[in-house]
Structure formats: structure tokens, C-alpha cells
Motif scaffolding. Sequence first.
Motif, PDB file in Angstrom:
ATOM      1  N   LEU A 112      42.885  27.137  40.411  1.00  0.00           N
ATOM      2  CA  LEU A 112      44.010  27.972  39.961  1.00  0.00           C
ATOM      3  C   LEU A 112      44.746  27.338  38.787  1.00  0.00           C
ATOM      4  O   LEU A 112      45.183  28.031  37.866  1.00  0.00           O
ATOM      5  CB  LEU A 112      44.984  28.213  41.122  1.00  0.00           C
ATOM      6  N   GLU A 116      45.239  28.972  35.100  1.00  0.00           N
ATOM      7  CA  GLU A 116      46.547  29.085  34.450  1.00  0.00           C
ATOM      8  C   GLU A 116      46.493  28.521  33.030  1.00  0.00           C
ATOM      9  O   GLU A 116      47.061  29.090  32.091  1.00  0.00           O
ATOM     10  CB  GLU A 116      47.602  28.334  35.270  1.00  0.00           C
ATOM     11  N   THR A 119      44.772  30.872  30.732  1.00  0.00           N
ATOM     12  CA  THR A 119      45.680  31.980  30.408  1.00  0.00           C
ATOM     13  C   THR A 119      46.685  31.558  29.342  1.00  0.00           C
ATOM     14  O   THR A 119      46.942  32.293  28.380  1.00  0.00           O
ATOM     15  CB  THR A 119      46.432  32.441  31.673  1.00  0.00           C
ATOM     16  N   LEU A 131      38.938  33.141  38.749  1.00  0.00           N
ATOM     17  CA  LEU A 131      39.472  33.939  39.865  1.00  0.00           C
ATOM     18  C   LEU A 131      38.403  34.813  40.506  1.00  0.00           C
ATOM     19  O   LEU A 131      38.459  35.072  41.714  1.00  0.00           O
ATOM     20  CB  LEU A 131      40.639  34.800  39.362  1.00  0.00           C
ATOM     21  N   TYR A 144      44.345  36.760  45.523  1.00  0.00           N
ATOM     22  CA  TYR A 144      44.333  36.499  44.082  1.00  0.00           C
ATOM     23  C   TYR A 144      43.762  37.662  43.272  1.00  0.00           C
ATOM     24  O   TYR A 144      43.699  37.586  42.048  1.00  0.00           O
ATOM     25  CB  TYR A 144      43.559  35.214  43.777  1.00  0.00           C
ATOM     26  N   ASP A 147      46.381  38.933  40.768  1.00  0.00           N
ATOM     27  CA  ASP A 147      46.450  38.108  39.552  1.00  0.00           C
ATOM     28  C   ASP A 147      45.273  38.403  38.636  1.00  0.00           C
ATOM     29  O   ASP A 147      45.424  38.496  37.413  1.00  0.00           O
ATOM     30  CB  ASP A 147      46.459  36.622  39.920  1.00  0.00           C
ATOM     31  N   SER A 150      45.747  41.705  36.921  1.00  0.00           N
ATOM     32  CA  SER A 150      46.721  41.569  35.845  1.00  0.00           C
ATOM     33  C   SER A 150      46.077  40.976  34.587  1.00  0.00           C
ATOM     34  O   SER A 150      46.351  41.422  33.469  1.00  0.00           O
ATOM     35  CB  SER A 150      47.886  40.686  36.314  1.00  0.00           C
ATOM     36  N   ILE A 151      45.207  39.994  34.767  1.00  0.00           N
ATOM     37  CA  ILE A 151      44.513  39.376  33.630  1.00  0.00           C
ATOM     38  C   ILE A 151      43.638  40.407  32.931  1.00  0.00           C
ATOM     39  O   ILE A 151      43.643  40.532  31.702  1.00  0.00           O
ATOM     40  CB  ILE A 151      43.679  38.172  34.102  1.00  0.00           C
TER      41      ILE A 151
END
Length: 575
Positions: A112, A116, A119, A131, A144, A147, A150-151
Motif C-alpha cells: 500500500l 501511495e 500515486t 491494488l 481496497y 481506492d 478511485s485511481i
Amino acid sequence: MNFKRTLLIFLVVVLGFSSGFAQDRLSKKERTAQLNEKQGTRYFIEGEKNLVLDDLEKAFFYFQKALEFSPEEPAIHYKIAEVLVKANQAEKAMPFATKATELDGDNKYYSLMLAEIYTNLKQPLKAAEILENLTADGENNQQYNLDLASIYLNANELDKALIVLDRAEEYYGVMEPITIQKQRIYLNNNNLNQAIAEGEKLVESRPGNPTYVMNVVEILYNNNRVDQALELVFNEIDKYPNQPELQMAAHSLLKDKGEIKESNHHLYLAFASSDLDPEVKSKAFISQLNDIKTQERDVLLDSLEVLMATSSPENADIYAALGQRRIQDQKTKEGIDYFKKSLLINPKNASMLEQVILGSFGEDADFVELEKFTILGVDEYPQNPEFWFYDGVVKSAQKKDEEAVVSLKKAIELNSNKNSQLDQVAFGSLGSSLYNLGEKEEAFRNFDKALEINPNDEQVLNNYSYFLSLEKKNLEKAKAMSDKVVKRFPDNGTFLDTHAWVLFQMEDYEGAKKFMDLAMKYEETPSGVMLEHYGDILFHLGKKNEALSYWKKAEGSSEASDKLSQKIKEGKYHE
């Protein structure tokens, strides 16, 4: 020899020998490794302490020292990466996060962290890959998916986002945020039916919640499916009749179709509910108010007023709506009164405050009452020069000249030459208040500033010339200014009185009487000042009995001079 003592000595020797023998069994390399591990652990603990205290510099130092003793420990690499990410140095964090995942690929927190960093470095698809691997690992990491979705959404990978949102829905169940995102994707892909289906699924999962119904109605309406939207609304009303939001939706949809009578029926039902937000009622009422004026409209508004008063009394929005109707019907005083009630509950409405203040000026203005709202204006909008100006004018009208000067100067400061008209009137009002406070030269400077902006401002010209006449100073200038005013306003008693007094101070008593006669002619109720002035002029023309008569008429007036009683007593003029 004592047997017990002999045994004790034997045990000590044997145990001591065994301990020494065990130490000798560890190689030098092993002992060094053991020592390094202990030292690295101490540094790691210090790093953790400083990270908790948010001292990133010290935390980085201790973690680096720990890494020197334990270079293959993934937790240390992870912590260094964490420190660098917190310090907004994602690029430097990358190798440490990568190393942590290489050393322990099963630790999801390491993965994770790496995601991050990707990102932060604007490499969303690499983050998504990590992910994807996490969420592919059974039930454990399904949280997850949001998340990951969202990406994909941020990367405009809408099809991939849809797949992941479906997975998230399987894990969490039907949820509003997931449904809304899926709807947006379907609408973006011109798949209207699927977007509607998603909304209907949410309606079914949360029965009796009008918000989700309205979501589908909005989509249908925006895509010209009004009849389908109405069908949905009516079905929901049949199931849950006490939902005013649905009645409002029916009202709007029917009105759009031109079915006004039926539309008004649903509007009435919505207003009858105390559960409908007063702000919604207010906006709907004003919307009706903006329709073409007809008898049917006014009857409806009358009935809606009764419902609002019953279901939402003492509400700022409702008072505002009622005031607006009165203003439209040219019942200005009633409208202003409703606006005042609204503002005393919620003063955060600049345009209404200004409307109340401007609408309350006039011959019968209650300046004490009006000052409540100018104070509200400067309290709520302290950077607004207009409200400081209004406050100064209202205070000046109450002879609170010291306070008036503060407010007027603040208005000029905040205005900063942006609005020349405000500057002009503020300078003029400031001049009058300063004169009343005895600061005469500064008063005259402000009058001059006002006239630089507008040389024809009759109020400034009149006041300036009058004050100059009282000071017996620059009388030719005073006469020129006053003459300009009376030529433009030949039937204004106040202006004629000023001009007469300027001529009086110039000892032109015949000319003064001529203009004073006109002032008395056009002024229905002459002020005490005008009556006293007329007596003064008559006295200097030798008409002492007539002068005394007018002085007596002025007696008792709050505007009369402090010499009036002496004039009456002695029967002669006193300056």
C-alpha cells in the motif's frame, strides 16, 4: 566437610562452566550479528518515537542508523519510505518502499505504501496494478476496491473502474457512493437504461428514502423522460404518501407538462407538511410569485401563505418570501417589516439588509429602529463600505456625530476610490458631522472633496454655503453655491432659507426677505430656524413688531438658537 556446602560449590562450578562453554559455542560472526540486531533495534525504536512526535528529521536519522546494522530488515525500509512520503519526497521514498516489498511481498502495508508513492508520482496505473494484486487475494483485501476504483476514475479508465465498483458492491452491498459513481460512468457511456437501473436498485434497497427516488427522477427528467419520472414518483407516493419531497417533484413535473391544476394540488400537499424544509417552501413560493399574475395564482399564494404560517412560523426564509410578495404588490412598508423579521433571525443576507435600509429612509424614518439594521450590516459585512456609509448617515441623523464620523471615515477607507458616488456622498455627510463637532476646517475640506467629485450636489452646496454663512466666512463663495441651488430648486423652502441667510450675513436684507418670503410660501410647516431667521431679517428692515411676532412663533422649537429667548425678552436682535 559439610555435604550441603560441597554440593552448592559443585553446582556453581558446573553451571559457570556450562555458561562459559555455551558462549564459546557462538562464532564471532554470530556474536557480531546478534550485537548488530540489538543495536539496530534500539535505533529503530528511537526512530519510531520521533516519527510519532512528527520530528521527521530525527526519525530519518535513527532509521538510517538502524538500516546500517540491519540492511535486510523490510520494516526499516518501510519506515524510511513513510518518513520521506510525509516529507513530500515521494521520489526518494520509492527505492525504500520497493525494497521493503521485495524483502516481504506478503505484507500488504508495504504494498500500500508503494501504491501511495506511485500515486504521488502521477503513475496511477502502477498503483492500480499493486491494488489489483491485493484485491485478487480472496476476501481479505476487498476493502481496497474503492481506492482502486478511485485511481481508475482519476485516470479516466472508466471500464476498469466499473469492474472494480461491481466488485466493491459485491463486498459492501448496494451503497449510495458506489451507485452514484456507476451511474456517472453509464451516463458518460450513453447507457441511460443501465444508469436508471442502478438508481432503481438503490431505491429498492432503501425503501422510503425520497433522496434516492429524486436521484432517478433527475436523471429521467434531464433525458426528457418526464412521463417515466412521474410514474416513478406516483408509485412512491402510493407507497409512502407522507413524503413532501415527492409531492414537490410531482408538482414540478406536472407544471413542466402544463398540467397546472394538478401541479398546484401537489404543491399544496407538500406545503401542508411540516417536514418540508422552510427554505424549499420559500423558493417554491417565490417561484409561484414570479409567474404571471392571475386570480388563480393569487388564490394559490394566499393558501400557501396560510400553510407556511402554520407549519413554519418564525422562520427567516418564510418571512423573506412573504416580504417579497408584499413588495411585488407595492405594499412596501409591509414588505420591509417582513424583511426586518427575517433579518433579526438570520442577518446573513446582504441584499435584503440593503433593501431594508434604503426602504426605511424617508421623511418619517425611524432612525433608532433603522440603526439596528445598519449595525447588523457592519457586523455581518465589516468589509462592505456601503453598510458603514449607511450607518454613518443614520447616526448623523440622530446627532450621534462622533459615531457618525467613525463610520463615514471607515466607509471612505474601505471604498478606496472604487465607487466615486459613495465617496462623494460620504464626504458631504462627513463634512456636516465634523462641523457639528466643531472641526470646521476639516468639515470644509470634506465639502470641497465632495464637490470635486460632483460640483452640482445640492445637499453639499446647501450645507456648505449655510455653514460658511454661520461662520461669516467666504460669503461670496457661499452665495455662489447657494444661488446655484435655488436656481435649480426654486420652490424648495430649505434651500431658499439658506440663500436668504447667506444674503442676510452679507447685509443684503431686502434680498434676504425676498427669498425668505418664498421659503415661507413653499414650506407648509416652517421650521423654528426659518421662523427665527424671518424675524431676524424683519428686525433689520426696521419691522420690529413683525420680527417679535415671528420670534415668538419660533419659541419652543428645538431648532431655535440659544439667543431666541433674549431676543423676545428685549425685543431686539442678538447674534
